[in-house]
Scaffold this motif. Structure first.
Motif, PDB file in Angstrom:
ATOM      1  N   LEU A 406       0.824  -1.204   0.000  1.00  0.00           N
ATOM      2  CA  LEU A 406       0.000   0.000   0.000  1.00  0.00           C
ATOM      3  C   LEU A 406       0.860   1.257   0.000  1.00  0.00           C
ATOM      4  O   LEU A 406       1.755   1.415   0.839  1.00  0.00           O
ATOM      5  CB  LEU A 406      -0.919   0.005   1.230  1.00  0.00           C
ATOM      6  CG  LEU A 406      -1.887  -1.177   1.363  1.00  0.00           C
ATOM      7  CD1 LEU A 406      -2.623  -1.113   2.693  1.00  0.00           C
ATOM      8  CD2 LEU A 406      -2.873  -1.190   0.207  1.00  0.00           C
ATOM      9  N   PHE A 407       0.612   2.148  -0.974  1.00  0.00           N
ATOM     10  CA  PHE A 407       1.182   3.499  -1.048  1.00  0.00           C
ATOM     11  C   PHE A 407       2.710   3.495  -1.002  1.00  0.00           C
ATOM     12  O   PHE A 407       3.343   4.276  -0.283  1.00  0.00           O
ATOM     13  CB  PHE A 407       0.602   4.371   0.069  1.00  0.00           C
ATOM     14  CG  PHE A 407      -0.879   4.523  -0.027  1.00  0.00           C
ATOM     15  CD1 PHE A 407      -1.446   5.371  -0.961  1.00  0.00           C
ATOM     16  CD2 PHE A 407      -1.730   3.774   0.782  1.00  0.00           C
ATOM     17  CE1 PHE A 407      -2.830   5.497  -1.073  1.00  0.00           C
ATOM     18  CE2 PHE A 407      -3.104   3.888   0.683  1.00  0.00           C
ATOM     19  CZ  PHE A 407      -3.659   4.750  -0.250  1.00  0.00           C
ATOM     20  N   ARG A 408       3.317   2.622  -1.799  1.00  0.00           N
ATOM     21  CA  ARG A 408       4.774   2.538  -1.856  1.00  0.00           C
ATOM     22  C   ARG A 408       5.385   3.862  -2.328  1.00  0.00           C
ATOM     23  O   ARG A 408       6.494   4.227  -1.895  1.00  0.00           O
ATOM     24  CB  ARG A 408       5.187   1.394  -2.779  1.00  0.00           C
ATOM     25  CG  ARG A 408       6.696   1.288  -3.030  1.00  0.00           C
ATOM     26  CD  ARG A 408       7.081  -0.048  -3.608  1.00  0.00           C
ATOM     27  NE  ARG A 408       6.958  -1.101  -2.616  1.00  0.00           N
ATOM     28  CZ  ARG A 408       7.916  -1.432  -1.761  1.00  0.00           C
ATOM     29  NH1 ARG A 408       9.059  -0.763  -1.741  1.00  0.00           N
ATOM     30  NH2 ARG A 408       7.735  -2.411  -0.904  1.00  0.00           N
ATOM     31  N   LEU A 416       5.163  11.803   4.437  1.00  0.00           N
ATOM     32  CA  LEU A 416       4.147  10.760   4.276  1.00  0.00           C
ATOM     33  C   LEU A 416       4.694   9.357   4.533  1.00  0.00           C
ATOM     34  O   LEU A 416       4.012   8.362   4.277  1.00  0.00           O
ATOM     35  CB  LEU A 416       3.572  10.814   2.858  1.00  0.00           C
ATOM     36  CG  LEU A 416       2.896  12.121   2.444  1.00  0.00           C
ATOM     37  CD1 LEU A 416       2.494  12.063   0.968  1.00  0.00           C
ATOM     38  CD2 LEU A 416       1.665  12.376   3.311  1.00  0.00           C
ATOM     39  N   SER A 417       5.904   9.267   5.058  1.00  0.00           N
ATOM     40  CA  SER A 417       6.553   7.962   5.164  1.00  0.00           C
ATOM     41  C   SER A 417       5.901   7.029   6.178  1.00  0.00           C
ATOM     42  O   SER A 417       6.185   5.825   6.184  1.00  0.00           O
ATOM     43  CB  SER A 417       8.031   8.139   5.533  1.00  0.00           C
ATOM     44  OG  SER A 417       8.150   8.798   6.790  1.00  0.00           O
ATOM     45  N   ASP A 418       5.034   7.558   7.041  1.00  0.00           N
ATOM     46  CA  ASP A 418       4.354   6.675   7.991  1.00  0.00           C
ATOM     47  C   ASP A 418       3.071   6.093   7.406  1.00  0.00           C
ATOM     48  O   ASP A 418       2.389   5.302   8.066  1.00  0.00           O
ATOM     49  CB  ASP A 418       4.028   7.424   9.280  1.00  0.00           C
ATOM     50  CG  ASP A 418       3.145   8.648   9.038  1.00  0.00           C
ATOM     51  OD1 ASP A 418       3.089   9.118   7.883  1.00  0.00           O
ATOM     52  OD2 ASP A 418       2.522   9.127  10.002  1.00  0.00           O
ATOM     53  N   THR A 471       6.995  -1.689   7.292  1.00  0.00           N
ATOM     54  CA  THR A 471       6.836  -0.250   7.064  1.00  0.00           C
ATOM     55  C   THR A 471       8.216   0.381   6.933  1.00  0.00           C
ATOM     56  O   THR A 471       9.242  -0.281   7.103  1.00  0.00           O
ATOM     57  CB  THR A 471       6.069   0.412   8.216  1.00  0.00           C
ATOM     58  OG1 THR A 471       6.915   0.463   9.377  1.00  0.00           O
ATOM     59  CG2 THR A 471       4.788  -0.344   8.539  1.00  0.00           C
ATOM     60  N   VAL A 472       8.232   1.686   6.652  1.00  0.00           N
ATOM     61  CA  VAL A 472       9.509   2.390   6.560  1.00  0.00           C
ATOM     62  C   VAL A 472      10.228   2.372   7.901  1.00  0.00           C
ATOM     63  O   VAL A 472      11.454   2.217   7.986  1.00  0.00           O
ATOM     64  CB  VAL A 472       9.277   3.844   6.090  1.00  0.00           C
ATOM     65  CG1 VAL A 472      10.578   4.644   6.156  1.00  0.00           C
ATOM     66  CG2 VAL A 472       8.718   3.861   4.669  1.00  0.00           C
ATOM     67  N   ALA A 473       9.498   2.481   8.980  1.00  0.00           N
ATOM     68  CA  ALA A 473      10.099   2.615  10.299  1.00  0.00           C
ATOM     69  C   ALA A 473      10.415   1.283  10.972  1.00  0.00           C
ATOM     70  O   ALA A 473      11.350   1.191  11.767  1.00  0.00           O
ATOM     71  CB  ALA A 473       9.176   3.434  11.206  1.00  0.00           C
ATOM     72  N   PHE A 474       9.651   0.219  10.671  1.00  0.00           N
ATOM     73  CA  PHE A 474       9.851  -1.032  11.414  1.00  0.00           C
ATOM     74  C   PHE A 474       9.289  -2.219  10.632  1.00  0.00           C
ATOM     75  O   PHE A 474       8.543  -2.052   9.666  1.00  0.00           O
ATOM     76  CB  PHE A 474       9.177  -0.959  12.785  1.00  0.00           C
ATOM     77  CG  PHE A 474       7.740  -0.545  12.731  1.00  0.00           C
ATOM     78  CD1 PHE A 474       6.729  -1.445  12.407  1.00  0.00           C
ATOM     79  CD2 PHE A 474       7.374   0.781  12.980  1.00  0.00           C
ATOM     80  CE1 PHE A 474       5.410  -1.048  12.340  1.00  0.00           C
ATOM     81  CE2 PHE A 474       6.048   1.177  12.916  1.00  0.00           C
ATOM     82  CZ  PHE A 474       5.063   0.267  12.594  1.00  0.00           C
ATOM     83  N   PHE A 475       9.674  -3.407  11.103  1.00  0.00           N
ATOM     84  CA  PHE A 475       9.167  -4.667  10.563  1.00  0.00           C
ATOM     85  C   PHE A 475       8.645  -5.493  11.735  1.00  0.00           C
ATOM     86  O   PHE A 475       9.351  -5.719  12.718  1.00  0.00           O
ATOM     87  CB  PHE A 475      10.282  -5.429   9.834  1.00  0.00           C
ATOM     88  CG  PHE A 475       9.838  -6.769   9.305  1.00  0.00           C
ATOM     89  CD1 PHE A 475       9.177  -6.870   8.098  1.00  0.00           C
ATOM     90  CD2 PHE A 475      10.097  -7.942  10.020  1.00  0.00           C
ATOM     91  CE1 PHE A 475       8.768  -8.100   7.607  1.00  0.00           C
ATOM     92  CE2 PHE A 475       9.692  -9.169   9.541  1.00  0.00           C
ATOM     93  CZ  PHE A 475       9.023  -9.253   8.326  1.00  0.00           C
TER      94      PHE A 475
END
Length: 750
Positions: A406-408, A416-418, A471-475
């Motif tokens: 979603l929203f790559r 918008l990285s979150d 996600t950008v911040a975590f897995f």
């Protein structure tokens, strides 16, 4: 090759006017006394609808019979395209070719994007049931015939189905050497080669090898920079060996399919004429360059078959193979046994795009299936009555490796990285089905025959659903890890009465109790709650039907009518939650739905050269059961993928020449408007359309034929799918049908 075996369609019976017609001929016991002599002079159409070859006038099932040669002439390439040959039957690829097909018969269907679906319509390829949805997309080649059965099928077939069954019957090995080769080329860089080689080995053994290869591009022209050309290459083969083993007839079957290519690109149809003010486009302009989506994107062309879709990494690869052993034996003139043991495996990776030029909603469907089935069928002819009974076992294990991205595009935007997220699914489903069934055909008099059938089914689905979140911040590994079991045991059955009015006219009256088991819908979820909500229960269907079959005294005209009423309870419904940003759709049990319809199939042999055909389906009532969940409420809407009208008409004329012959064929397939989801939203409505087809075959010699053919002759613009992506994209995602295609074909028989 000769043209006398073109197409024999036999449909159901009946509008109630046929009852009046039948009762007017009630009198004549004398007519029945002379029936044997008259029947000898009448061409008998035989079908396998009751698991053995019978005169269709002895069958209380709605069946369309299609000759294998006609499939080749119509360029019918797979099971999805069969829908055009039968009334009240529609079919589509759920999310482009390479994904699970969705069949709907008489309003009973299962439109679902998920490979975990078990369709209410089964395909039997040489008595081997299809299994899960992934096995439904069968390539059609070297077939002797196809029979399309409409209505619940449970008291004679291994897998219980509420909608119907499609019987694919291969051309069997013969005791003479021979075969054929056929090559075709057409627009959209469409190339096809198929053929068969039949050879006897000794007096008891023969082998037939058949193959099919095709490579083609889709009509859609993708103008996205550096987009790969979309198309598919498909290769299939089948080997059949028949022999005698002691007192048993033995058939060994081996088959394989391989696909690879780039999926058909979608068209993202924006709904805004002015994004700044939120002004909506007029409905007539949605799908043109006048409208933009929620991100201001549009396709800068009004050509219907031009799109812009980011397909850089989108691919499809499918590999499958299967083997089966068929044993049959006549223990006496009255008693025989047939055993079918089958194993199949299926592996597919399909990367898809749902947003056109962006990278906002896309992902993959990965499926690995292992399938085993065993069926024993017993036949007992007692002279005055006939018994068919069976035992059936099926086990299928499905591993899903799906991904929803979603929203790559927002990952590179710090503000918008979150927002972007990727869900990675690891699901395992183990389906088991055990059943016993029996059906009795008992003559009550010279006119009446009673058919009674009973079935008990024990089905279960064990599932384990896992998902990781990236996600950008975590897995987060194993964002959820759920397991469970859905199981049920049910009795179903059939009761029918056949009435022979005279050798040329019969009526039948039928009641069937259908059932489809519950399960787990391993689709796309974005929370543990949504994943847990994916289990569903069984559905039940009471099906009432009355029908008529009639043929003229000279056998040049055949007319079949049918009227049916279906009463659903706990109807399994594909529910699309269109309000959220992430796609969320599940299979749930709705309330009580109703379906009513009529069918008519007519064939007239006007002369030895001219034949006319007309098949008409009409479903005025196709009511979806009530469903409520949170803010979602659906009631009394029309079933998706169920047009009110379907029509198929064809004319063919055989013209003798000094050397050889010409066969002219022209036909049209029409369906009225349909909705693609449960909301009856005008954005997801496809208006009615007609697709014309034609062929001219020039038989130069009995061995050689040259043909010119065409599909969608008038370049009709239509969509195969519209999906509501308004909440996420401000657009309607469309899969558009194929443009006009003209081709040439050469066939050689030896």
């Amino acid at each position: 090759m000769y043209y006398k075996n073109m197409l024999y369609k036999s449909v159901f019976p009946v509008s109630f006017c046929s009852l009046a017609l039948g009762l007017s001929t009630w009198s004549a016991e004398a007519q029945m006394d002379s029936s044997s002599a008259e029947q000898d002079a009448v061409e008998v159409i035989e079908v396998h609808a009751q698991r053995r070859l019978q005169d269709i006038f002895d069958v209380s099932v709605a069946v369309t019979l299609i000759d294998g040669e006609y499939l080749k002439q119509r360029q019918i390439k797979d099971s999805v395209e069969l829908a055009a040959l039968s009334p009240n039957f529609t079919a589509s690829q759920a999310a482009a070719e390479g994904t699970t097909p969705a069949f709907t018969m008489r309003g009973v269907g299962m439109f679902d994007y998920n490979t975990s679906t078990v369709s209410p319509i089964a395909i039997y390829s040489d008595d081997i049931v299809s299994g899960g949805a992934s096995f439904l997309g069968a390539q059609l080649f070297d077939l002797a015939r196809v029979e399309i059965l409409r209505g619940p099928q449970g008291t004679l077939f291994g897998r219980n189905t509420t909608g119907g069954a499609i019987l694919l019957m291969s051309a069997m090995p013969e005791d003479e050497f021979g075969g054929y080769i056929r090559a075709s080329a057409a627009e959209q860089q469409h190339y096809r080669a198929q053929g068969a080689l039949n050879t006897p080995i000794n007096d008891d053994t023969a082998v037939r090898f058949a193959f099919n290869w095709q490579d083609y591009h889709y009509s859609m022209n993708n103008v996205f920079p550096d987009a790969p050309t979309a198309g598919m290459e498909q290769a299939s083969f089948r080997v059949l060996l028949t022999t005698q083993w002691q007192d048993w007839d033995l058939l060994l079957r081996l088959s394989s399919e391989h696909w690879q290519g780039v999926p058909k690109p979608v068209y993202s149809a924006g709904i805004f004429s002015d994004l700044a003010t939120g002004t909506l486009c007029p409905l007539a302009l949605v799908g043109t360059k006048e409208c933009v989506d929620g991100f201001g994107m549009r396709v800068d062309s009004d050509d219907f078959w031009t799109t812009s879709a980011n397909m850089a990494e989108k691919r499809n690869r499918t590999d499958s193979w299967g083997a089966s052993i068929h044993l049959s034996r006549d223990f006496s003139p009255e008693f025989s046994l047939k055993s079918v043991s089958a194993y199949k495996t299926f592996n597919r990776m399909h990367l898809w795009d749902a947003d056109g030029p962006g990278q906002f909603i896309e992902g993959q469907l990965g499926s690995n299936s292992d399938f085993f089935s065993q069926e024993l069928t017993f036949y007992w002819d007692q002279g005055s009555r006939f018994w068919t009974a069976g035992l059936f076992y099926l086990q299928e294990e499905l591993e899903q490796n799906n991904r929803l991205d979603l929203f790559r595009d927002f990952r590179a935007v710090p503000e918008l990285s979150d927002v972007p997220a990727q869900f990675i699914y690891h699901n395992t489903l183990k389906n088991t089905s055990t059943a016993a069934y029996a059906q009795l055909e008992q003559p009550l008099s010279q006119r009446f025959t009673l058919t009674a059938g009973l079935r008990i089914t024990d089905e279960s689905t064990r599932y384990q659903a896992q998902s990781d979140l990236d996600t950008v911040a975590f897995f987060i590994p194993q964002l959820w890890d759920l397991s469970g079991k859905v199981s049920d045991i049910e009795w179903t059955g059939k009761l029918a009465l056949n009435q022979r009015l005279n050798p040329r006219h019969m009526l039948y009256y039928s009641y069937s109790r259908g059932y489809k088991s519950g399960g787990y819908n391993g689709g796309f979820a974005s929370s543990a709650e949504e994943a847990a909500n994916s289990a569903y229960g069984p559905e039940y269907l009471d099906a009432w039907e009355v029908g008529s079959r009639w043929r003229s005294e000279n056998n040049r005209m055949r007319w079949n009518l049918a009227a049916f009423y279906y009463d659903y309870r706990d109807q399994q419904t594909f529910v699309n939650f269109s309000s959220g940003v992430a796609p969320y759709h599940v299979l749930k049990n709705a309330g009580d739905g109703q379906i009513f319809g009529v069918e008519s199939e007519w064939r007239y042999q006007a002369s030895q050269q001219l034949e006319l055909q007309l098949a008409l389906g009409y479903i005025p009532t196709a009511k979806l059961g009530e469903y409520r969940e949170g803010e979602l409420f659906v009631a009394d809407t029309r079933l998706p993928f169920t047009p009110e009208w379907t029509l198929g008409a064809a004319i063919q004329y055989q013209q003798a020449l000094n050397h050889g012959a010409l066969l002219w064929q022209l036909g049209v397939d029409y369906q009225s408007s349909v909705y693609f989801d449960q909301y009856e939203d005008h954005y997801t409505r496809q208006t009615g359309y007609s697709l014309w087809h034609g062929r001219v075959g020039w038989q130069l010699t009995p061995e050689l034929e040259l043909a010119f053919w065409g599909k969608n002759l008038f370049n009709q613009e239509y969509t195969e799918l519209k999906f509501d992506s308004i909440a996420a994209l401000g657009a309607i995602t469309q899969l558009r049908g194929e443009a006009r295609q003209l081709g040439v074909e050469v066939s050689y028989y030896f």
